[in-house]
Scaffold this active site. Structure first.
Site, mmCIF file in Angstrom:
data_model
loop_
_atom_site.group_PDB
_atom_site.id
_atom_site.type_symbol
_atom_site.label_atom_id
_atom_site.label_comp_id
_atom_site.label_asym_id
_atom_site.label_seq_id
_atom_site.Cartn_x
_atom_site.Cartn_y
_atom_site.Cartn_z
ATOM 1 N N ALA A 1 9.163 76.191 6.183
ATOM 2 C CA ALA A 1 9.999 76.529 5.610
ATOM 3 C C ALA A 1 9.011 76.902 4.631
ATOM 4 O O ALA A 1 8.160 76.797 4.113
ATOM 5 C CB ALA A 1 9.879 75.327 5.096
ATOM 6 N N ASP B 1 3.072 90.283 -1.942
ATOM 7 C CA ASP B 1 2.791 89.261 -0.891
ATOM 8 C C ASP B 1 1.813 88.664 0.536
ATOM 9 O O ASP B 1 1.956 87.874 1.312
ATOM 10 C CB ASP B 1 3.730 87.601 -1.372
ATOM 11 C CG ASP B 1 3.504 86.576 -1.041
ATOM 12 O OD1 ASP B 1 2.322 85.895 -1.386
ATOM 13 O OD2 ASP B 1 3.929 85.225 -0.423
#
Length: 576
Positions: A25, A139
């Site tokens: 997650a 990212d």
């Protein structure tokens, strides 16, 4: 490590995908291991409900997914499917078996120079594909680089932009992403807008981390790290000398001075890869199980997936290897298998594969024709129209052996002339000449060629100012073009008003007054340009609208006001 089971509140299905376990997650949502309708293993990222309720986020998510699906699936985890309109928006990507670069370095320390060079090439190649599709990763970090069989795979590219919808998602002193790998322009707009060059900075920081075991800008807090990035030079002590200069250029604070991803690949491929000092046990991965029989899938690119079989002793099963991941993507730690079942990522294997697929892959460099160029005939680089033009009716695309023309006289090509140039047959060759700084295209075969094809022609430059031109998949004023000069070969996508550079290599294999055989091998979404049988340049053909078109020849002169000439012979196109 064992996978983490689904929680009671987790969905059991998303669309056509059956969820099996949690992969991890992050700030954007939860990543699940899942099965697609054909039984293949995939990774499904379910978006958090707080974003799902935001219509602006859904719109951006939809746009970013459409872009990400255009990224060629080499050295990247392919985007397979998405449903931005589902109650829980989700994204489906290729499931990649292998540990992350972060895990390898944390467990084994800095990478030996040979392994590091291979990873540097692979990640740079992934960025060429990502940037060539108009996507910025935003990212890139070691946790988003998975070391798979044969090639590193970059994951989680481009989608993070959808999170940047309102200022409520960030606050003072906090940024979207991992600060250690952020370019100065992402921290301070005074350095300029954040473009694809921010990913180049991140590449430099990732390779420095992999080669030293530490980030090049280290502070005790995120704020301190950000200050280091903005004001201090990188600490590159320990980066192998073969890579230090390239990494340092990538970490330049001025984004305009950083190389493009394509230039990184070119520079890395001419640097001698260091010999392997030792092997990384964690990089060894089991031999994949045979994939199930191909079945229709909702996307064009369908990377091979591991079949879902019953567990057996000594056999690989993805459910044995799943662990919590880096904030947004699947990361896997795998046990060291026996040598009989392992394959090792080596620089030699990696660079060979990239040499086959990616030398000079897509860049986002765009050359725009300025208004001044359009009004000054001396600067007109557009294709000059000939007085004799091919028929306006475009025949059906050819799908078999096609054209062979010695070019000793009029045949598939015809003589023509225009304001800046002409094509004529003389001394047993087709001679294309141009006056001044201009481009001229000969009138060639009207057929439109599709599918895989091989284009070859004998090309001779009259002097070092002339450049030979070969257009393929050319329709109207759009297509792909190869420009062959004495010191440079370039592959470009030609639009109605712009030229997008796909790849460029500086070479002196073309000698004036000497015939050279130039071959363009087009396979699926890739083109390989060879000179006298030696591959010189490769690139990705990413525009799905340019799947077929004509093959044409011509000449260009970009540096001299004098007349220039290129002659051609033995023209062939084979399709199939």
């Amino acid at each position: 490590m064992a996978s983490r089971p689904l929680r009671p509140e987790d969905p059991r299905r998303l669309g056509d995908y059956r969820l099996l376990a949690r992969l991890g997650a992050g700030g954007m949502g939860t990543v699940f291991l899942a099965r697609d309708p054909q039984g293949r293993t995939v990774a499904v990222k379910a978006i958090r409900s707080e974003y799902a309720d935001n219509e602006e986020f859904r719109a951006r998510f939809r746009s970013e997914v459409d872009r990400a699906r255009q990224v060629p699936p080499f050295c990247t985890a392919a985007v397979l499917d998405a449903d931005p309109d589902h109650d829980t928006p989700y994204l489906v990507v290729e499931y990649v078996d292998g540990p992350s670069l972060q895990e390898v370095v944390e467990e084994h320390g800095s990478m030996p120079a040979g392994d590091l060079h291979g990873v540097a090439v692979g990640v740079a190649a992934a960025l060429t594909a990502i940037h060539g599709a108009g996507v910025i990763h935003r990212d890139l970090k070691p946790g988003n680089v998975l070391l798979s069989v044969g090639l590193p795979k970059v994951i989680d590219f481009g989608i993070s932009r959808a999170l940047d919808i309102t200022s409520r998602h960030t606050r003072t002193g906090h940024w979207m992403g991992t600060v250690d790998y952020m370019a100065p322009e992402r921290l301070d707009p005074g350095f300029g807008a954040a473009t694809h060059k921010a990913d180049i900075f991140a590449w430099g920081a990732v390779i420095a981390f992999a080669g030293t075991g530490r980030t090049p800008f280290h502070g005790e807090t995120d704020m301190a790290t950000g200050a280091q990035i903005l004001t201090k030079p990188p600490n590159l002590d320990g980066v192998p000398p073969s890579l230090a200069d390239i990494v340092e250029r990538a970490l330049t604070k001025d984004p305009r001075r950083r190389p493009t991803a394509n230039e990184l690949v070119q520079q890395l491929l001419v640097v001698r890869a260091p010999k392997q000092a030792r092997s990384l046990k964690l990089v060894r991965v089991p031999k994949p199980r045979p994939a199930p029989a191909p079945a229709p899938a909702p996307v064009v690119s369908r990377p091979a997936q591991r079949s879902a079989g019953r567990r057996s002793a000594g056999r690989f099963d993805p459910r044995d290897l799943i662990d919590e991941v880096s904030p947004d993507g699947p990361r896997r730690v795998i046990p060291t298998p026996s040598p009989r079942r392992s394959g090792l990522i080596t620089p030699r294997r990696l660079i060979y594969a990239l040499g086959t697929l990616l030398v000079g892959a897509v860049t986002v460099t765009t050359v725009t024709i300025s208004q001044a160029d359009r009004t000054d005939p001396a600067n007109d680089l557009r294709v000059a129209p000939a007085t004799a033009s091919p028929t306006a009716t475009t025949p059906l695309a050819q799908a078999g052996p096609a054209v062979s023309d010695s070019l000793r006289g009029p045949g598939r090509f015809r003589e023509s002339s225009g304001p800046t140039g002409r094509c004529q047959f003389r001394d047993g060759r087709l001679r294309a000449s141009v006056q001044g700084r201009a481009t001229y295209q000969c009138v060639g075969p009207p057929e439109s060629f599709a599918a895989d094809q091989s284009i070859s022609v004998s090309l001779e430059l009259a002097d070092d100012k002339a450049c030979g031109m070969v257009w393929f998949r050319y329709t109207g004023e759009r297509g792909y073009q190869v420009t062959a000069c004495t010191e440079e070969i370039q592959l470009e996508e030609l639009g109605s008003a712009v030229l997008n550079s796909i790849g460029k290599v500086q070479t002196k294999v073309l000698t004036p007054l000497t015939p050279h055989e130039v071959t363009i091998a087009v396979q699926a979404h890739h083109a390989t340009v060879s000179v006298d049988g030696v591959p010189s340049l490769q690139g990705a053909l990413a525009n799905s609208d340019l799947a077929a078109g004509r093959v044409q020849l011509g000449v260009t002169n970009t540096s001299s006001p004098a007349a220039s000439e290129v002659s051609f012979a033995d023209f062939r196109v084979l399709v199939g």
